[in-house]
Write a protein that holds these residues in place. Structure first.
Motif, mmCIF file in Angstrom:
data_model
loop_
_atom_site.group_PDB
_atom_site.id
_atom_site.type_symbol
_atom_site.label_atom_id
_atom_site.label_comp_id
_atom_site.label_asym_id
_atom_site.label_seq_id
_atom_site.Cartn_x
_atom_site.Cartn_y
_atom_site.Cartn_z
ATOM 1 N N ALA A 170 12.281 58.789 -44.057
ATOM 2 C CA ALA A 170 13.463 58.045 -45.062
ATOM 3 C C ALA A 170 14.615 57.443 -44.351
ATOM 4 O O ALA A 170 15.186 58.524 -43.727
ATOM 5 C CB ALA A 170 13.702 58.759 -46.191
ATOM 6 N N ALA A 171 15.107 56.361 -44.547
ATOM 7 C CA ALA A 171 16.697 56.043 -43.866
ATOM 8 C C ALA A 171 17.483 56.402 -45.208
ATOM 9 O O ALA A 171 17.201 56.661 -46.537
ATOM 10 C CB ALA A 171 16.519 54.489 -43.548
ATOM 11 N N LEU A 172 18.637 56.309 -44.789
ATOM 12 C CA LEU A 172 19.768 56.527 -45.928
ATOM 13 C C LEU A 172 19.948 55.532 -46.619
ATOM 14 O O LEU A 172 20.532 54.284 -46.291
ATOM 15 C CB LEU A 172 21.085 57.115 -45.070
ATOM 16 C CG LEU A 172 22.446 57.344 -45.795
ATOM 17 C CD1 LEU A 172 22.017 58.443 -47.029
ATOM 18 C CD2 LEU A 172 23.603 57.521 -45.129
ATOM 19 N N ALA A 229 12.040 62.086 -50.390
ATOM 20 C CA ALA A 229 12.281 62.011 -49.016
ATOM 21 C C ALA A 229 13.883 61.380 -48.749
ATOM 22 O O ALA A 229 14.816 61.851 -48.095
ATOM 23 C CB ALA A 229 11.316 61.109 -48.302
ATOM 24 N N ARG A 230 14.011 60.165 -49.747
ATOM 25 C CA ARG A 230 15.459 59.741 -49.685
ATOM 26 C C ARG A 230 16.273 60.477 -49.858
ATOM 27 O O ARG A 230 17.710 60.469 -49.249
ATOM 28 C CB ARG A 230 15.385 58.554 -50.614
ATOM 29 C CG ARG A 230 14.855 57.260 -50.395
ATOM 30 C CD ARG A 230 15.146 56.380 -51.522
ATOM 31 N NE ARG A 230 14.418 54.890 -51.195
ATOM 32 C CZ ARG A 230 14.544 53.995 -52.104
ATOM 33 N NH1 ARG A 230 15.346 53.970 -52.895
ATOM 34 N NH2 ARG A 230 13.613 52.850 -51.819
ATOM 35 N N THR A 231 16.259 61.348 -50.858
ATOM 36 C CA THR A 231 17.412 62.130 -51.241
ATOM 37 C C THR A 231 17.528 63.686 -50.386
ATOM 38 O O THR A 231 18.411 64.291 -50.050
ATOM 39 C CB THR A 231 17.390 62.945 -52.761
ATOM 40 O OG1 THR A 231 16.074 63.282 -52.837
ATOM 41 C CG2 THR A 231 17.521 61.763 -53.654
ATOM 42 N N VAL A 264 20.868 65.941 -45.721
ATOM 43 C CA VAL A 264 21.150 66.124 -44.307
ATOM 44 C C VAL A 264 22.615 65.547 -43.741
ATOM 45 O O VAL A 264 23.231 66.204 -43.278
ATOM 46 C CB VAL A 264 20.114 65.704 -43.201
ATOM 47 C CG1 VAL A 264 20.462 65.892 -41.897
ATOM 48 C CG2 VAL A 264 18.839 66.700 -43.621
ATOM 49 N N VAL A 265 22.750 64.313 -44.334
ATOM 50 C CA VAL A 265 24.063 63.612 -43.927
ATOM 51 C C VAL A 265 25.007 64.156 -44.653
ATOM 52 O O VAL A 265 26.242 64.370 -44.309
ATOM 53 C CB VAL A 265 23.739 61.869 -44.239
ATOM 54 C CG1 VAL A 265 25.260 61.150 -44.129
ATOM 55 C CG2 VAL A 265 22.666 61.369 -43.526
ATOM 56 N N HIS A 310 17.207 62.445 -36.103
ATOM 57 C CA HIS A 310 16.214 61.055 -36.203
ATOM 58 C C HIS A 310 15.696 61.440 -34.862
ATOM 59 O O HIS A 310 16.115 62.132 -33.795
ATOM 60 C CB HIS A 310 17.331 60.090 -36.004
ATOM 61 C CG HIS A 310 18.205 59.708 -37.055
ATOM 62 N ND1 HIS A 310 19.321 60.426 -37.357
ATOM 63 C CD2 HIS A 310 18.008 59.134 -38.143
ATOM 64 C CE1 HIS A 310 19.974 59.870 -38.291
ATOM 65 N NE2 HIS A 310 19.162 59.144 -38.914
ATOM 66 N N TYR A 311 14.272 60.875 -34.790
ATOM 67 C CA TYR A 311 13.548 61.057 -33.770
ATOM 68 C C TYR A 311 13.591 59.746 -32.750
ATOM 69 O O TYR A 311 13.487 59.662 -31.665
ATOM 70 C CB TYR A 311 11.900 61.250 -33.822
ATOM 71 C CG TYR A 311 11.704 62.584 -34.518
ATOM 72 C CD1 TYR A 311 12.165 63.868 -33.752
ATOM 73 C CD2 TYR A 311 10.792 62.923 -35.446
ATOM 74 C CE1 TYR A 311 11.995 64.994 -34.151
ATOM 75 C CE2 TYR A 311 10.506 64.065 -35.899
ATOM 76 C CZ TYR A 311 11.097 65.124 -35.335
ATOM 77 O OH TYR A 311 11.006 66.501 -35.666
#
Length: 331
Positions: free
Chosen positions: A193-195, A214-216, A221-222, A302-303
Motif C-alpha cells: 500500500a501507498a500512503l 494495509a493502508r493504515t 510506519v510513517v 519501501h522495496y
C-alpha cells in the motif's frame, strides 16, 4: 552459545523473498544467532500493551512480564483481558499485571483511559500499539471515522499524546540510555500500500477490509517516523515493526484461506511478538528512533527505488491526525 548471525546478504535475501523471511523458517534461521536476553532486563519498568487480550498482544505481554516488566493489558473487553492476565500469571507467577479497558477506535475512550492512567501510574517506560482490526465491510465509529483508521492510526496517535507526561517521566534526563519506547506493531502487508491521504476514510471506490488494513498499516510506519521527530525533545523513542506471518486468532478469523494455505509455515504468536519485546529491551533501539524493524533488524520501508512518500503526503498525515483528534501540538 548462539550460532553466528546470518550474513547480511542472506538475511536481506530472506526478507525480499517474503515467504522464507516472513515464515517460521526465517525466524528460526535468524534467531539461532541472537544472544539471550538477561533475566530481569525489564525490572522496574512499566509497559502498556494495547490489544493484549489475545494473539500477538498476549504473547508480547507474556514476553515482557517474563523479563520483569510490570505490564498493563489495555483491552476492549475486560473479561478477555482477565483471561489473558490469568494465562500470564500461570507462566510467570508473581508478575505485576493489570487490566485496563479501552477501545482504541473511540477517541473519547482513549482520553478516558489516559486520564485514568495518569492518575494511577507514576511513569510509563514503554507503550506497544498492537490493537488491530480487519473488518469485513466498511464500518464507522460513533465519531464518524473508518474503523481501521480509527484503531490503527487516530487512536494510537492520541493515546501517545495523552500519555506523554508518563512517557516523559519514564525517560529521565539522567538516564539517556534508557528512554521510554513507543512501538507500533505494523504488518508486512503495508508494503502493498501507498500512503493514501487523499481518501484516508476510504469513502471512495469499492471498500476492501484488506486494503484498508494495509493502508493504515502503511500510515503507522510513517506516523512512527513523524512521532519520532516530535517526541525526540521529550527523550522518547518511537519505532515500528512487523511480526511476519504469525498464527493468531485474528488471522484465523479474518484470513482463514491464507491460514489454511500457509499453516505449516506460520510462526507462533511468541515468535511474531519477539521483536516487539526486544525493542523494549535491547540497548540498540534505545539509541535511535523512527526505524522499521523485523526480526530484530532494521528493514527498508519501501522495496522499490523512489517509493518514499512525498513531504506533502507526510505533512497531510500529520495534519489529519492532529485535526481528527483535536491535538494542537506541532510536529
Amino acid at each position: 552459545m548462539p550460532l553466528p548471525r546470518l550474513p547480511r546478504l542472506v538475511d536481506a535475501a530472506l526478507d525480499r523473498l517474503v515467504v522464507p523471511g516472513y515464515s517460521r523458517l526465517g525466524y528460526l534461521a535468524r534467531s539461532a544467532g541472537w544472544a539471550a536476553t538477561p533475566p530481569g532486563a525489564l525490572a522496574g519498568r512499566t509497559i502498556a500493551v494495547t490489544g493484549a487480550s489475545s494473539g500477538l498482544g498476549t504473547a508480547t505481554a507474556i514476553g515482557l512480564a517474563g523479563l520483569g516488566a510490570a505490564v498493563e493489558l489495555v483491552v476492549r473487553d475486560r473479561g478477555r483481558g482477565e483471561t489473558a492476565r490469568a494465562e500470564i500469571l500461570v507462566r510467570h507467577p508473581g508478575a505485576q499485571v493489570t487490566v485496563a479497558r479501552c477501545d482504541l477506535s473511540s477517541l473519547a475512550d482513549v482520553r478516558r483511559y489516559a486520564l485514568d492512567a495518569r492518575d494511577r501510574l507514576l511513569a510509563l517506560h514503554g507503550l506497544v500499539h498492537n490493537a488491530g482490526v480487519l473488518p469485513a465491510g466498511r464500518t464507522e465509529t460513533d465519531e464518524g471515522h473508518e474503523l481501521c483508521l480509527a484503531t490503527h492510526v487516530l487512536g494510537p496517535f492520541l493515546l501517545t499524546r495523552e500519555l506523554l507526561p508518563l512517557l516523559r517521566a519514564g525517560s529521565p534526563p539522567d538516564r539517556p540510555g534508557e528512554p521510554a519506547r513507543v512501538v507500533f506493531v505494523s504488518s508486512g502487508g503495508m508494503y502493498t500500500a501507498a500512503l493514501r491521504t487523499d481518501d484516508p476514510e476510504f469513502t471512495g471506490g469499492r471498500y476492501s477490509g484488506g486494503a484498508a488494513y494495509a493502508r493504515t498499516k502503511r500510515m503507522q510506519v510513517v506516523l512512527a517516523e513523524l512521532l519520532a521527530d516530535d517526541l525526540a525533545a521529550a527523550g522518547v523513542v518511537v519505532h515500528s515493526m512487523h511480526p511476519g506471518w504469525a498464527d493468531t486468532p485474528g488471522v484465523a478469523d479474518s484470513l482463514p484461506g491464507f491460514r489454511r494455505l500457509t499453516a505449516p509455515l506460520l510462526r507462533t504468536a511468541a515468535q511474531g511478538a519477539d521483536t516487539a519485546v526486544w525493542l523494549q529491551t535491547d540497548r540498540e533501539p534505545g539509541r535511535c528512533s523512527g526505524v522499521f524493524w523485523h526480526d530484530r533488524a532494521p528493514r527498508p520501508t519501501h522495496y522499490l527505488p523512489g517509493g518514499e512518500e512525498p513531504a506533502a503526503a507526510r505533512a497531510a498525515l500529520w495534519t489529519l491526525c492532529v485535526d481528527a483528534t483535536g491535538s494542537a501540538r506541532p510536529v
